[in-house]
Design a protein around this motif. Structure first.
Motif, PDB file in Angstrom:
ATOM      1  N   ILE A  12     -54.603  -1.286 -58.117  1.00 23.78           N
ATOM      2  CA  ILE A  12     -54.206  -0.859 -56.772  1.00 23.78           C
ATOM      3  C   ILE A  12     -53.035   0.117 -56.862  1.00 23.78           C
ATOM      4  O   ILE A  12     -52.993   1.119 -56.138  1.00 23.78           O
ATOM      5  N   CYS A  13     -52.091  -0.147 -57.767  1.00 22.99           N
ATOM      6  CA  CYS A  13     -50.960   0.776 -57.967  1.00 22.99           C
ATOM      7  C   CYS A  13     -51.455   2.166 -58.355  1.00 22.99           C
ATOM      8  O   CYS A  13     -50.959   3.181 -57.846  1.00 22.99           O
ATOM      9  N   PHE A  41     -43.646  -1.901 -56.215  1.00 26.25           N
ATOM     10  CA  PHE A  41     -43.001  -2.680 -55.158  1.00 26.25           C
ATOM     11  C   PHE A  41     -43.935  -2.847 -53.964  1.00 26.25           C
ATOM     12  O   PHE A  41     -44.122  -3.963 -53.460  1.00 26.25           O
ATOM     13  N   PHE A  42     -44.511  -1.751 -53.487  1.00 26.66           N
ATOM     14  CA  PHE A  42     -45.400  -1.831 -52.327  1.00 26.66           C
ATOM     15  C   PHE A  42     -46.572  -2.775 -52.593  1.00 26.66           C
ATOM     16  O   PHE A  42     -46.935  -3.599 -51.738  1.00 26.66           O
ATOM     17  N   VAL A  43     -47.180  -2.658 -53.763  1.00 30.43           N
ATOM     18  CA  VAL A  43     -48.360  -3.476 -54.084  1.00 30.43           C
ATOM     19  C   VAL A  43     -47.964  -4.939 -54.276  1.00 30.43           C
ATOM     20  O   VAL A  43     -48.641  -5.844 -53.771  1.00 30.43           O
ATOM     21  N   ALA A  44     -46.868  -5.182 -54.990  1.00 31.13           N
ATOM     22  CA  ALA A  44     -46.421  -6.564 -55.187  1.00 31.13           C
ATOM     23  C   ALA A  44     -46.103  -7.224 -53.854  1.00 31.13           C
ATOM     24  O   ALA A  44     -46.424  -8.395 -53.632  1.00 31.13           O
ATOM     25  N   LEU A  45     -45.489  -6.463 -52.943  1.00 27.57           N
ATOM     26  CA  LEU A  45     -45.117  -7.026 -51.654  1.00 27.57           C
ATOM     27  C   LEU A  45     -46.355  -7.341 -50.820  1.00 27.57           C
ATOM     28  O   LEU A  45     -46.552  -8.483 -50.389  1.00 27.57           O
ATOM     29  N   TYR A  78     -48.308   4.099 -46.122  1.00 28.26           N
ATOM     30  CA  TYR A  78     -49.608   4.243 -45.459  1.00 28.26           C
ATOM     31  C   TYR A  78     -50.747   3.839 -46.393  1.00 28.26           C
ATOM     32  O   TYR A  78     -51.722   3.199 -45.977  1.00 28.26           O
ATOM     33  N   SER A  79     -50.634   4.220 -47.656  1.00 33.09           N
ATOM     34  CA  SER A  79     -51.682   3.864 -48.607  1.00 33.09           C
ATOM     35  C   SER A  79     -51.826   2.351 -48.726  1.00 33.09           C
ATOM     36  O   SER A  79     -52.937   1.817 -48.629  1.00 33.09           O
ATOM     37  N   VAL A  80     -50.696   1.639 -48.920  1.00 34.35           N
ATOM     38  CA  VAL A  80     -50.797   0.190 -49.108  1.00 34.35           C
ATOM     39  C   VAL A  80     -51.217  -0.509 -47.815  1.00 34.35           C
ATOM     40  O   VAL A  80     -51.944  -1.518 -47.849  1.00 34.35           O
ATOM     41  N   ILE A 147     -36.819  -5.425 -46.232  1.00 32.22           N
ATOM     42  CA  ILE A 147     -36.556  -4.026 -45.962  1.00 32.22           C
ATOM     43  C   ILE A 147     -36.374  -3.294 -47.275  1.00 32.22           C
ATOM     44  O   ILE A 147     -35.829  -3.849 -48.242  1.00 32.22           O
ATOM     45  N   LEU A 148     -36.824  -2.033 -47.321  1.00 33.53           N
ATOM     46  CA  LEU A 148     -36.603  -1.161 -48.472  1.00 33.53           C
ATOM     47  C   LEU A 148     -35.701  -0.010 -48.053  1.00 33.53           C
ATOM     48  O   LEU A 148     -35.926   0.621 -47.013  1.00 33.53           O
ATOM     49  N   MET A 149     -34.686   0.254 -48.864  1.00 36.94           N
ATOM     50  CA  MET A 149     -33.782   1.384 -48.663  1.00 36.94           C
ATOM     51  C   MET A 149     -33.722   2.215 -49.937  1.00 36.94           C
ATOM     52  O   MET A 149     -33.981   1.712 -51.030  1.00 36.94           O
ATOM     53  N   GLY A 150     -33.338   3.477 -49.807  1.00 38.31           N
ATOM     54  CA  GLY A 150     -33.104   4.309 -50.976  1.00 38.31           C
ATOM     55  C   GLY A 150     -31.676   4.174 -51.456  1.00 38.31           C
ATOM     56  O   GLY A 150     -30.786   3.775 -50.689  1.00 38.31           O
ATOM     57  N   ASP A 151     -31.429   4.517 -52.727  1.00 37.60           N
ATOM     58  CA  ASP A 151     -30.056   4.442 -53.215  1.00 37.60           C
ATOM     59  C   ASP A 151     -29.194   5.556 -52.626  1.00 37.60           C
ATOM     60  O   ASP A 151     -28.039   5.335 -52.241  1.00 37.60           O
ATOM     61  N   GLY A 152     -29.733   6.755 -52.486  1.00 43.72           N
ATOM     62  CA  GLY A 152     -28.981   7.820 -51.834  1.00 43.72           C
ATOM     63  C   GLY A 152     -28.634   7.484 -50.399  1.00 43.72           C
ATOM     64  O   GLY A 152     -27.592   7.914 -49.873  1.00 43.72           O
ATOM     65  N   GLU A 153     -29.479   6.690 -49.782  1.00 41.42           N
ATOM     66  CA  GLU A 153     -29.250   6.251 -48.408  1.00 41.42           C
ATOM     67  C   GLU A 153     -27.970   5.425 -48.273  1.00 41.42           C
ATOM     68  O   GLU A 153     -27.365   5.371 -47.196  1.00 41.42           O
ATOM     69  N   LEU A 154     -27.549   4.805 -49.357  1.00 39.89           N
ATOM     70  CA  LEU A 154     -26.352   3.969 -49.310  1.00 39.89           C
ATOM     71  C   LEU A 154     -25.074   4.790 -49.134  1.00 39.89           C
ATOM     72  O   LEU A 154     -23.991   4.232 -48.981  1.00 39.89           O
ATOM     73  N   GLN A 155     -25.215   6.100 -49.127  1.00 41.37           N
ATOM     74  CA  GLN A 155     -24.074   6.972 -48.820  1.00 41.37           C
ATOM     75  C   GLN A 155     -23.813   7.039 -47.312  1.00 41.37           C
ATOM     76  O   GLN A 155     -22.837   7.641 -46.879  1.00 41.37           O
ATOM     77  N   GLU A 156     -24.680   6.416 -46.523  1.00 42.31           N
ATOM     78  CA  GLU A 156     -24.523   6.354 -45.071  1.00 42.31           C
ATOM     79  C   GLU A 156     -23.647   5.157 -44.689  1.00 42.31           C
ATOM     80  O   GLU A 156     -23.890   4.029 -45.124  1.00 42.31           O
ATOM     81  N   GLY A 157     -22.652   5.385 -43.850  1.00 36.62           N
ATOM     82  CA  GLY A 157     -21.716   4.335 -43.485  1.00 36.62           C
ATOM     83  C   GLY A 157     -22.324   3.186 -42.717  1.00 36.62           C
ATOM     84  O   GLY A 157     -21.864   2.038 -42.837  1.00 36.62           O
TER      85      GLY A 157
END
Length: 283
Positions: A12-13, A41-45, A78-80, A147-157
């Motif tokens: 599936i991956c 991650f998407f498939v395992a979840l 969308y795929s998963v 929830i899934l977040m990006g690491d670059g997203e963690l630059q948001e306060g």
């Protein structure tokens, strides 16, 4: 959903990666790198961990819920969703086209099954997930919120305001995963704005933190999610640091930010698909 073997999940991956590449190539628009890195991650979840029902109900009562904060990973999501029965797989061919339900960033206006909130404005998703997790507690609903977040997203306060709130209010039915690939749209995160020791940061904010070091190994991803689940209900929100490689599965895309928001051309698509077996049938 019936449990599947690691071998079946791996197939599936592989198909998810093919779907992502074909979707962004068809419209020469979208973000292939991170969804390729988060395929496991998407498939395992969706195929192993999430207690969910593809017969979609917006209120999500009595089932685990997932929110995608880094909405630019939409092609992978969308795929998963389609492959797990939320809508026809054939609809993937409408990705990012006019009047499609599969917008470039997920939106609720089109009423696509599986989508409960518009996302992609980075930093907001954790706050949404917190509200839903608290609502489940009020409703005496014992299911979990992911929830899934990006690491670059963690630059948001706003992320850190939500992190402080979650620990203070003991929102312990929440599992947040950070896609820790070290890349963002303009380059490596340590060059754009260094995240330093993320594990120590989240622990300092009062979270239970686990690390999934092999984020592109299905067995490790499943074990990490099970470990995270074991920490729920103990008075702390749970953070899963998922170490992945952007572009994983395609040799010329792996480990670089250059494919964050760049679709492959015809030649690149053919080369990429040559590395990924068609396992479930292309849409």
């Amino acid at each position: 959903m019936e449990k599947q073997s690691i071998e079946q999940l791996q197939k599936i991956c592989t198909q998810l990666r093919r779907d992502v590449l074909r979707m962004v190539h068809a419209v020469q628009s979208g973000h292939p790198g991170a969804p390729l890195g988060c395929a496991e991650f998407f498939v395992a979840l969706y195929f192993d961990q999430l207690r969910h029902n593809p017969d979609f109900k917006m209120d999500g009562k009595g089932e685990d819920l997932f929110f995608l904060s880094n909405g630019h990973l939409s092609a992978g999501w969308y795929s998963v969703l389609s492959r797990s029965g939320y809508f026809p797989v054939s609809e993937l061919k409408t990705f990012r086209k006019l009047n499609s339900r599969l917008q470039g960033h997920p939106a609720t206006h089109e009423h696509l099954p599986g989508i409960r909130v518009a996302s992609g404005s980075l930093g907001q998703g954790l706050s949404v997930a917190l509200g839903v997790a608290q609502a489940k507690k009020i409703d005496k609903d014992d299911k979990l919120v992911y929830i899934l977040m990006g690491d670059g997203e963690l630059q948001e306060g706003q992320v850190w305001e939500a992190a402080m709130y979650a620990a203070h209010h003991k929102v312990d039915n929440l599992i947040a995963t950070v896609d820790y690939n070290g890349q963002q749209i303009d380059g490596p995160t340590d060059k754009i704005m260094d995240l330093k020791n993320l594990k120590a940061k989240w622990e300092a904010f009062g979270w239970e933190v686990i690390e999934t070091k092999e984020g592109n190994d299905l067995k490790s991803v499943i074990e990490g999610l099970e470990k995270a689940k074991a920490f729920t209900g103990k008075g702390k929100p749970v953070l899963n640091l998922l170490y992945t490689e952007m572009g994983y599965g395609v040799d010329f895309m792996v480990g670089t930010h250059k494919w964050h928001g760049s679709p492959p051309n015809d030649e690149q698509l053919a080369k990429a698909l040559g590395q990924l077996e068609e396992t479930l049938g292309d849409y």
